[in-house]
Scaffold this motif. Structure first.
Motif, short mmCIF file in Angstrom:
data_model
loop_
_atom_site.label_atom_id
_atom_site.label_comp_id
_atom_site.label_asym_id
_atom_site.label_seq_id
_atom_site.Cartn_x
_atom_site.Cartn_y
_atom_site.Cartn_z
N GLN A 1 0.82 -1.22 0.00
CA GLN A 1 0.00 0.00 0.00
C GLN A 1 0.85 1.27 0.00
O GLN A 1 0.31 2.37 -0.09
N LEU A 2 2.17 1.13 0.16
CA LEU A 2 3.02 2.33 0.19
C LEU A 2 2.88 3.09 -1.12
O LEU A 2 2.71 2.50 -2.18
N PRO A 3 2.96 4.41 -1.05
CA PRO A 3 2.72 5.20 -2.26
C PRO A 3 3.76 4.95 -3.35
O PRO A 3 4.92 4.70 -3.07
N GLU A 4 3.29 5.00 -4.57
CA GLU A 4 4.17 4.95 -5.73
C GLU A 4 3.66 6.02 -6.69
O GLU A 4 2.53 5.94 -7.16
N VAL A 5 4.49 6.98 -6.92
CA VAL A 5 4.06 8.11 -7.74
C VAL A 5 4.61 7.92 -9.15
O VAL A 5 5.78 7.60 -9.34
N VAL A 6 3.73 8.09 -10.13
CA VAL A 6 4.17 8.00 -11.53
C VAL A 6 3.74 9.27 -12.26
O VAL A 6 2.80 9.95 -11.86
N VAL A 7 4.46 9.56 -13.34
CA VAL A 7 4.09 10.72 -14.15
C VAL A 7 2.96 10.30 -15.07
O VAL A 7 3.10 9.35 -15.85
N GLU A 8 1.84 10.97 -14.95
CA GLU A 8 0.70 10.59 -15.77
C GLU A 8 0.68 11.42 -17.06
O GLU A 8 0.29 10.93 -18.10
N GLU A 9 1.08 12.68 -16.95
CA GLU A 9 1.01 13.53 -18.14
C GLU A 9 2.06 14.63 -18.07
O GLU A 9 2.26 15.24 -17.02
N THR A 10 2.72 14.83 -19.16
CA THR A 10 3.57 16.01 -19.31
C THR A 10 3.21 16.63 -20.65
O THR A 10 3.29 15.95 -21.67
N SER A 11 2.78 17.87 -20.62
CA SER A 11 2.42 18.48 -21.92
C SER A 11 2.87 19.93 -21.96
O SER A 11 3.02 20.58 -20.93
N VAL A 12 3.10 20.40 -23.17
CA VAL A 12 3.56 21.77 -23.36
C VAL A 12 2.59 22.48 -24.30
O VAL A 12 2.19 21.93 -25.33
N GLU A 13 2.15 23.66 -23.89
CA GLU A 13 1.32 24.48 -24.78
C GLU A 13 2.13 25.71 -25.18
O GLU A 13 2.72 26.37 -24.33
N LYS A 14 2.12 25.98 -26.46
CA LYS A 14 2.84 27.15 -26.96
C LYS A 14 1.94 28.37 -26.83
O LYS A 14 0.81 28.38 -27.31
N LEU A 15 2.41 29.39 -26.09
CA LEU A 15 1.57 30.56 -25.87
C LEU A 15 1.98 31.75 -26.73
O LEU A 15 1.32 32.78 -26.72
N GLY A 16 3.08 31.62 -27.48
CA GLY A 16 3.55 32.74 -28.29
C GLY A 16 4.49 33.64 -27.50
O GLY A 16 4.57 33.56 -26.26
N ASP A 17 5.20 34.50 -28.21
CA ASP A 17 6.16 35.43 -27.59
C ASP A 17 7.19 34.70 -26.73
O ASP A 17 7.62 35.21 -25.70
N GLY A 18 7.54 33.48 -27.13
CA GLY A 18 8.54 32.73 -26.38
C GLY A 18 8.02 32.16 -25.08
O GLY A 18 8.80 31.66 -24.27
N LEU A 19 6.71 32.24 -24.85
CA LEU A 19 6.13 31.70 -23.61
C LEU A 19 5.53 30.33 -23.87
O LEU A 19 4.95 30.07 -24.92
N HIS A 20 5.68 29.46 -22.86
CA HIS A 20 5.06 28.14 -22.91
C HIS A 20 4.34 27.87 -21.61
O HIS A 20 4.76 28.33 -20.55
#
Lengths: 598, 612
Positions: free
Chosen positions: B487-506
């Motif tokens: 039952q000990l916690p196990e953390v996994v990455v579920e999602e990594t996403s990048v949105e382009k916002l323009g002007d060099g911002l993400h």
């Protein structure tokens, strides 16, 4: 800015004033005293701090200390409370000097003993001799005060370079403080009841080293030794330790006290006080205690389920038990007579305090002595007012500077402002303004940008008298100590022992004991707690036997005014058989009577 | 002369070997030259008896020696009498750093007489290592978590129980001399084995017509109390012993005389409120050694501390005035306790103060209330198991889940009728143990009482199972610990996403999920601010973190609780919930590689790299 370096050794007798002793000077003074009075003093280390500094104890007595009742005297548990260190230190030198001249003091050291621990928290004391100088009530254990997974990363800084860590105020719409209209030196909490809104924040002096938007919220560690003891220990407060007695200083003291069962009373020079006014008392079950305390249930190997469920149950008392009240009243009377300090000490929370543990858990009468307070202008408030230091997520656990030792969270009320005014007046007139740094705009660019001013009380000023007053104050406390000590000791003796019948190998033997001292054989609290060992009365017959009567009695209730407690035995043996009565207790030598069966 | 010398050396060698000899050596000798059976173990241990401290330590070391890739052993300090307290660490270094994996602490035998927790600990170590290669569930949990196993919290007490005359109930204590009767002498009047048979029995004296007990006419082993005005022929004189110190009392100050399971910091109370508590929290060597180890291993998130007996799966609080635990944590305890009842027939999931008795300063109370870890004590062995049927004797469990109450209300059990246990034990002794567990009444001379009689159950009965039932007890309890660890916690990455916002911002979105029952921070740890919060960070050499925060709506990614300072460093005091997820969103300026990381005290670090 990084944490200021502590340059300790160089400041031996400087920053603290002409006569305040830094830890090295405390040790040297003790060593000199012991060297000069070797017949009545010895020095031992009772333990070491995390940094490896020794905690010194000087034993004052002539010859062997065993079976001599003793008073344990402590100072310097709180790093800011230097006057307590001075009082205990002066007690050592003054008692030894007086013993050379005064036969009564010499006799006291012949029959009794003082254990003197002037500086329990040397790590905390060092901060008052460092550059910059600052109040550090705790030890120096690293603690992540603001719980950001970084430790001690944002200590106060001497932003104006004056050598003191004082306070800093700056305009902030979220601030809870206002600048007093009558005296702009006073920064007080806005009185929301009167529709007042805060205009300023008040924090310890320094920049936001870790740029987390909080000022000086995580400085050099610290667990408060004067809050690290088990009675009413407060958990989940980062200044009180991972458990009661978690710190090496506390453990050293606790073990010392537990290993010296001849200690009959404790005097603690510190933030608390119960001698200017005797504490209130409560009637406890111990007042009705019978002669012998119930033996601990289920001692190892005892029958049945061996104390499985255990426990006497109930709860610890919260006031001094009624039967112990008279000793505290005598202490208050003596204190008034010998010291005569004026004003009450503000009600400092006593969670985890040493004197509270000594009394409520160990059953030892324990006198808390504030030693000195600045003028208050009011009856109730005399200690340092608000001195919030680090700005934390919770104002209830600042880590720098003395905690705000008040029982209420009410905004600055009239009394408090009044006492602050009285102290400022004292600063202006008596200290020639030397105790307070005038508020001045900060020049540091980061602080300038927020409009910060730096100023306030210099470190320690509100805890410790001007050094010039120390001689008189400490002498008065030596007078107090020498007068209270004899009040704390029982003296159990054989009152009578004789054969009423004794012939043809059969004898009737009667004996009684009496308390010739000034204190009960066991305090009411010790009877309740089962800590102090009762008086043991034991009869043995060498070459014969007891044919009526128990061989051993334990007596826990024996007050000075009580009539002698008497027993009768019938013993049988060949003529010439030795009958031996032995009376043993922790606070004095054994009394022995021997006789022969005719 | 030479011959004598050689035989002396041989005897010495033999006696050395004796300490480590087990059946496996015998088997190895007999099967020399043949392939071992397919189901042979690397380490063979006889699980049908109990082992003293030395033997148990040797067994632990044998397991470690046979499985060096998974096991290491260290002494965490010495007991009062100078015995080493051996802790085995089981973990796979190939799958990550020990300190970064969540851990289970397992111990036993804090009370000297409650021995079988020691065997359960060694069994667990043995079972995990022997099955690592052939059981995927075992391998998975050993690979991702850590076990710290201390077979005995009280080696002095264990040694004393094995090697001195004792009863099933004596002695719980450690061995630091203690003045229990307050007479200034220490441990001066313990029990005595008057007849020298190695057992501590009960004394009775024959006083025809003048006593208050009589012999049960149906069973001569059993004494029955006689109510006045009737009289019996016997008086009972308590545990076997004499008045060693001549003070008029018998057995009033035996070895030790305190309780190592009342010396812990949470709700510690002095001796006059809680017997055996010691002078202050952690005043005894053994708890102090353990506390130093545990405080130095903040990855510990689950505790099992084995006791005997009664068949219980216990959680705190230990006292009625201690607030009930937060709901989110109760649901974790309920899962453990109620599934434990299935793994451990005859055991009941209970609350210490409510269903057992009040405990101040207990170990598992500290584990949960002081450290925020899920701490449980199993009271191993119930004599209901003698006949494999408790309901016939005591009626069904009442209340609790079975009766439709909420799972957080554990079932209670009716108390046993007064004499049933003794009669059952006597019958069992006669029918199943061939009379081997009871010493029949026999006469001896007592220095103070004159002629008396001694009789009673032997030490290894009552609170421990008979030899033939030990292995089952050990397995079921060890498997329960494995379940705790799962039952000990196990953390996994579920999602990594990048949105382009323009002007060099993400915008960078990052979601981590906890795959197991235990949250990365217990609710009590979050409420009381124990331990360090979890941490989400984002960094990259070519980027500036403009803003960041924790998401408050799973599907509307722009809804975040913005961090006012240091947006690249988000502290999570509440951690990742049971089977739950946490989303972070950052607005960053720049380009290149960005490193995102989740760090926790109670879960392995996970990270992701994204390219802007």
């Amino acid at each position: 800015m990084p944490a200021p370096l502590l340059s300790i050794a160089l400041f031996a007798l400087q920053s603290g004033g002409a006569n305040y002793h830094n830890p090295a000077a405390v040790e040297q003074t003790l060593r000199d005293a012991v060297a000069k009075h070797g017949n009545r003093a010895k020095i031992d280390s009772i333990g070491k701090t995390l940094a490896g500094d020794s905690i010194w104890c000087v034993t004052l007595t002539e010859g062997d200390e065993r079976q001599k009742s003793a008073v344990l005297v402590l100072g310097g548990a709180n790093g800011a409370h230097q006057v307590g260190v001075e009082a205990a230190l002066a007690n050592v030198t003054q008692i030894l000097e007086r013993a050379d001249a005064d036969p009564a003091v010499a006799q006291l050291l012949k029959e009794h003993c003082f254990y003197m621990i002037p500086l329990l928290n040397p790590e905390g004391a060092k901060f008052m001799f460092a550059n910059p100088k600052m109040e550090h009530p705790a030890n120096a254990r690293p603690v992540d005060d603001d719980r950001d997974r970084r430790t001690d990363e944002d200590p106060p800084d001497d932003a104006n370079g004056d050598g003191w860590i004082t306070m800093m105020r700056f305009p902030d719409p979220k601030g809870e403080y206002v600048i007093d209209a009558k005296d702009p030196r006073i920064v007080r909490k806005a009185d929301s009841a009167k529709g007042e809104r805060g205009t300023h924040k008040l924090v310890a002096e320094g920049v936001d080293d870790d740029h987390d938007g909080k000022w000086n919220e995580d400085g050099v560690g610290g667990v408060r030794i004067d809050r690290n003891f088990p009675y009413q220990w407060k958990e989940f407060d980062r200044a009180t330790g991972s458990s009661a007695v978690s710190e090496p200083e506390s453990r050293a003291l606790a073990d010392f006290l537990l290993n010296h069962t001849n200690i009959a009373a404790v005097v603690v020079y510190g933030l608390h006080d119960n001698v200017r006014k005797a504490p209130k008392t409560e009637a406890g079950p111990a007042d009705d205690a019978t002669d012998t305390p119930a033996p601990a249930a289920g001692g190892g190997g005892r029958g049945g389920r061996g104390g499985r469920a255990g426990g006497g149950g109930g709860a610890a008392p919260t006031s001094i038990l009624k039967d112990d009240g008279s000793l505290y009243e005598r202490a208050a009377k003596i204190y008034k007579e010998k010291v005569g300090a004026e004003g009450d000490v503000e009600d400092v929370p006593s969670d985890g305090a040493i004197h509270q543990w000594a009394y409520f858990h160990r059953g030892l009468p324990a006198f808390a002595v504030r030693v000195w307070t600045p003028p208050s202008g009011t009856r109730a408030a005399s200690g340092p007012a608000s001195k919030p230091s680090g700005e934390g997520e919770s104002q209830s656990r600042p880590t720098r500077g003395p905690r705000r030792e008040t029982t209420t969270d009410k905004p600055e009320d009239e009394d408090r402002s009044k006492s602050e005014r009285a102290r400022l007046e004292w600063n202006d007139k008596t200290l020639n303004g030397d105790g307070f740094v005038q508020w001045k705009a900060a020049e540091n660019p980061e602080l300038k940008a927020i409009g910060a001013e730096i100023g306030g009380w210099k470190p320690g000023v509100l805890f410790n008298p001007p050094a010039g007053d120390l001689a008189e104050i400490t002498k008065k406390h030596t007078d107090f100590l020498l007068a209270i000590a004899p009040e704390c000791y029982p003296k159990v003796v054989i009152a009578s022992a004789k054969f009423t019948e004794n012939k043809n190998g059969l004898a009737t033997f009667k004996a009684s004991i009496r308390n010739d001292g000034k204190a009960p054989a066991l305090s009411a609290m010790a009877r309740r707690a089962g800590t102090t060992r009762p008086v043991r009365v034991r009869l043995t017959v060498d070459g014969g036997q007891i044919v009526a009567g128990r061989p051993q009695y334990l007596v826990s209730n024996l007050d000075p005014q009580d009539a002698p407690v008497e027993w009768t035995w019938v013993v049988q043996g060949k003529p010439g058989s030795k009958v031996k009565l032995e009376v043993n207790y922790p606070f004095g030598p054994d009394s022995v009577f021997t006789g022969e069966i005719q | 002369m030479n011959k004598f010398y050689i035989s002396a050396v041989f005897a010495l060698l033999a006696s050395c070997a004796g300490a480590v000899r087990t059946p496996s050596i015998v088997v190895a000798a007999q099967t020399q030259g043949r392939a071992p059976s397919a189901n042979a173990h690397k380490v063979e241990i006889a699980w049908n008896r109990f082992y003293d401290y030395e033997e148990l330590s040797e067994l632990l070391k044998k397991v470690a020696v046979a499985h060096p890739d998974l096991c290491s052993i260290q002494s965490i300090g010495k007991t009062y009498e100078g015995r080493d307290m051996w802790v085995m660490t089981i973990q796979n270094p190939a799958t990550g750093k020990e300190q970064e994996k969540p851990a289970t602490w397992v111990d036993g035998n804090v009370h000297g007489n409650e021995v079988q927790g020691g065997e359960a600990c060694v069994y667990l170590a043995w079972y995990l290592t022997e099955n690592y290669n052939n059981n995927p569930s075992v391998k998975e949990t050993v690979d991702r978590t850590v076990f710290y196993i201390l077979p005995s919290q009280n080696p002095d007490g264990r040694d004393y129980w094995f090697h001195a005359p004792n009863t099933p109930s004596s002695s719980r204590s450690g061995k630091r001399p203690t003045d229990n009767d307050h007479d200034g002498f220490f441990d001066e009047d313990g029990p005595d084995d008057i007849d020298g048979d190695g057992e501590l029995l009960t004394m009775r004296k024959y006083v025809p017509g003048k006593g208050d007990y009589r012999v049960d006419p149906d069973d001569a082993r059993r004494m029955i109390r006689v109510a006045p005005p009737k009289t019996g022929d016997y008086v009972m004189l308590g545990q076997e012993g004499i008045d060693n110190d001549g003070d008029g009392d018998i057995n009033e100050d035996g070895p030790g005389g305190y309780d190592l399971n009342r010396n812990w910091p949470s709700d510690w109370q002095p001796n006059y409120i809680q017997f055996g508590a010691g002078d202050y929290p952690l005043s005894y060597e053994e708890p102090r050694n353990i506390a130093n180890f545990v405080l130095g291993h903040p990855n510990i998130h689950a505790f099992q501390s084995f006791h005997n007996n009664g068949g219980m799966i216990l959680r705190g609080p230990g006292a009625a005035y201690v607030p009930e635990y937060p709901r989110a944590d109760i649901s974790v305890f309920d899962d453990l306790g109620l599934n434990g009842e299935k793994m451990l027939p005859f055991y009941r999931y209970m609350i210490i103060h409510r269903d057992l008795y009040t405990v101040h300063g207990g170990f598992v109370n500290w584990g949960y209330e002081g450290l925020g870890a899920y701490a449980i004590t199993n009271e191993m062995w119930s004599d209901d198991q003698l006949y494999q049927n408790n309901e016939a004797r005591r009626g069904p469990a009442f209340g609790g889940a079975a009766a439709g109450a909420p799972p957080s209300t554990p079932p209670r059990r009716a108390p046993a009728a007064d004499d049933s246990t003794t009669q059952d034990d006597l019958t069992f002794d006669e029918l199943v143990m061939a009379g081997g567990t009871f010493v029949n009444w026999h006469k001896v001379n007592h220095p103070q009482y004159g002629e008396i009689e001694l009789g009673g159950f032997r030490k290894m009965t009552g609170r421990v199972p008979p030899g033939f039932m030990i292995e089952e007890m050990l397995h079921r309890n060890a498997i329960f610990v494995l379940y705790q660890a799962e039952q000990l916690p196990e953390v996994v990455v579920e999602e990594t996403s990048v949105e382009k916002l323009g002007d060099g911002l993400h915008a960078v979105n990052f979601t981590v999920k906890n795959k197991h029952r235990m949250p990365t921070r217990s609710a009590i740890a979050a409420n009381k601010e124990m331990g360090e919060p979890d941490l989400l960070t984002i960094s990259g050499s070519g980027v500036e973190v403009v803003a960041g925060g924790i998401g408050t709506d799973r599907f509307k990614k722009t809804e975040v609780r913005l961090a006012e300072h240091e947006p690249g460093r988000l502290l999570l005091n509440d951690g990742i919930p049971s089977f739950g997820r946490v989303t972070a969103r950052w607005i960053v300026r720049g380009s290149g590689k960005v490193h995102i990381q989740f760090t926790a005290e109670k879960a392995a670090t996970v990270a992701a790299d994204v390219q802007l």
